[in-house]
Design a protein around this motif. Structure first.
Motif, PDB file in Angstrom:
ATOM      1  N   HIS A   1      -2.359  -3.867   2.512  1.00 33.80           N
ATOM      2  CA  HIS A   1      -1.527  -3.106   1.762  1.00 33.80           C
ATOM      3  C   HIS A   1       0.002  -3.138   2.519  1.00 33.80           C
ATOM      4  CE1 HIS A   1       0.335   0.411  -0.579  1.00 33.80           C
ATOM      5  NE2 HIS A   1      -0.719  -0.051  -1.435  1.00 33.80           N
TER       6      HIS A   1
ATOM      7  N   ASP B   1      -0.400  -0.575  -8.762  1.00 33.84           N
ATOM      8  CA  ASP B   1      -0.724  -1.984  -7.809  1.00 33.84           C
ATOM      9  C   ASP B   1      -2.165  -1.935  -7.395  1.00 33.84           C
ATOM     10  OD1 ASP B   1      -0.042   0.729  -6.250  1.00 33.84           O
ATOM     11  OD2 ASP B   1       0.064  -0.720  -4.599  1.00 33.84           O
ATOM     12  N   HIS B   2      -3.048  -1.215  -7.762  1.00 36.15           N
ATOM     13  CA  HIS B   2      -4.443  -1.295  -7.704  1.00 36.15           C
ATOM     14  C   HIS B   2      -5.157  -1.305  -9.027  1.00 36.15           C
ATOM     15  CE1 HIS B   2      -3.905   0.194  -3.227  1.00 36.15           C
ATOM     16  NE2 HIS B   2      -2.733   0.668  -3.860  1.00 36.15           N
TER      17      HIS B   2
ATOM     18  N   TRP C   1       1.922  -2.089  -3.453  1.00 31.36           N
ATOM     19  CA  TRP C   1       3.255  -2.225  -4.413  1.00 31.36           C
ATOM     20  C   TRP C   1       3.423  -3.188  -5.590  1.00 31.36           C
ATOM     21  CZ3 TRP C   1       8.945  -0.529  -2.597  1.00 31.36           C
ATOM     22  CH2 TRP C   1       9.618   0.047  -3.816  1.00 31.36           C
TER      23      TRP C   1
ATOM     24  N   HIS D   1      -7.608   4.543  -6.243  1.00 26.51           N
ATOM     25  CA  HIS D   1      -6.732   5.579  -6.956  1.00 26.51           C
ATOM     26  C   HIS D   1      -6.267   4.701  -8.293  1.00 26.51           C
ATOM     27  CE1 HIS D   1      -4.057   3.530  -4.403  1.00 26.51           C
ATOM     28  NE2 HIS D   1      -3.139   4.513  -4.490  1.00 26.51           N
TER      29      HIS D   1
ATOM     30  N   ASP E   1      -3.685   3.604   1.079  1.00 24.02           N
ATOM     31  CA  ASP E   1      -2.784   4.288   0.213  1.00 24.02           C
ATOM     32  C   ASP E   1      -3.283   5.866   0.848  1.00 24.02           C
ATOM     33  OD1 ASP E   1      -2.985   1.920  -1.201  1.00 24.02           O
ATOM     34  OD2 ASP E   1      -1.260   3.118  -2.191  1.00 24.02           O
TER      35      ASP E   1
HETATM   36 ZN   LIG Z   1      -0.729   1.060  -3.207  1.00 18.99          ZN
END
Ligand SMILES: [Zn+2]
Ligand SMILES: [Zn+2]
Length: 268
Positions: A229, A67-68, A11, A63, A163
């Motif tokens: 994560h 945040d990625h 996040w 994805h 995730d």
């Molecule tokens: Zn994430």
């Protein structure tokens, strides 16, 4: 193989941890997984060996949650003048055209240059199952999250599963790998878990609980579990308690700091 943890939180970054990013050298190739804020750590002197002599660079995206991918905005500074192959999930996995998604993200007014001008970047989608990339087998499977994400398996070295809900199928996917990097967003054994703004708690259904993740690691027979994560609304003491809960199920669990290097042939 050695995996460098460039970003271990989800996040939003904290004062200690950047958002999701991992890197490893596979002979002359540099493999990077996700482009969170941790991508910027490639500029740190301690990470120079990752880039030194790297002939080709492959970036794998799980994805498109910000945040990625927000590190994509840093590429010109982190990897100046370097060509990059971006491997994103093929549309059949998540219903998203990878080139369209990236062109939509890297364009004015959000980025100083449009996708069409970024000629150092090339997209090569990955499909479900085995993909042969730079002499290695990169396996891919779709996961349940608030949007579809994918897990990656690099040979028998490691699996990255982030995730996602804790899913029994991940244990099968990760069977026998040296290292499982799996998200662990919360810890049911810790009363602090529910002391959160109530509107955030339903979102936990899209993420994984630490004890359940440790159960997957045990079922998969992995060498080592590294929870990643982590939830930025908690602190290091919460992560230590999360580690203890996971170790009660799977002893070879370690919460590690950003910058740690993990040997995938390590503990067995
Ligand atoms: Zn994430
Ligand atoms: Zn996400």
């Amino acid at each position: 193989m050695r995996v460098t943890l460039l970003g271990t939180i989800g996040w939003m970054p904290s004062d200690r941890r950047e958002t999701t990013c991992f890197a490893c050298r596979a002979e002359d190739s540099l493999f990077i997984f996700d482009a969170g804020t941790g991508l910027r750590r490639l500029r740190e002197p301690a990470q120079a060996a990752l880039l030194d002599g790297a002939r080709d660079i492959h970036l794998f995206l799980t994805h498109y949650h910000l945040d990625h991918v927000c590190g994509l905005a840093y590429l010109a500074g982190v990897l100046p003048g370097r060509a990059l192959v971006i491997h994103a999930p093929a549309a059949e996995l998540n219903g998203v055209d990878p080139e369209g998604a990236l062109a939509g993200l890297l364009r004015r007014p959000y980025n100083p240059r449009d996708w069409e001008e970024l000629t150092d970047l090339r997209v090569e989608p990955v499909v479900a199952g085995a993909n042969e990339i730079a002499g290695h087998t990169v396996s891919v499977r779709a996961q349940q999250h608030s949007d579809v994400s994918v897990a990656y398996r690099l040979d028998d070295a490691f699996v990255l599963a982030t995730d996602t809900r804790a899913d029994p199928a991940t244990a099968e996917f990760a069977a026998g790998v040296g290292l499982l990097l799996h998200e662990a967003w919360f810890n049911d054994a810790d009363p602090r878990t529910t002391q959160m703004p109530a509107e955030l708690l339903p979102g936990y259904a899209a993420h994984s609980e630490a004890g359940a993740v440790a159960g997957l690691a045990a079922a998969a027979g992995v060498g080592r579990l590294v929870p990643i994560h982590l939830n930025p609304l908690h602190d290091e003491s919460y992560y230590a308690a999360l580690e203890a809960s996971a170790r009660a199920v799977f002893p070879r669990t370690d919460v590690l700091p950003d910058g740690a290097v993990v040997d995938t042939d390590g503990v067995r």
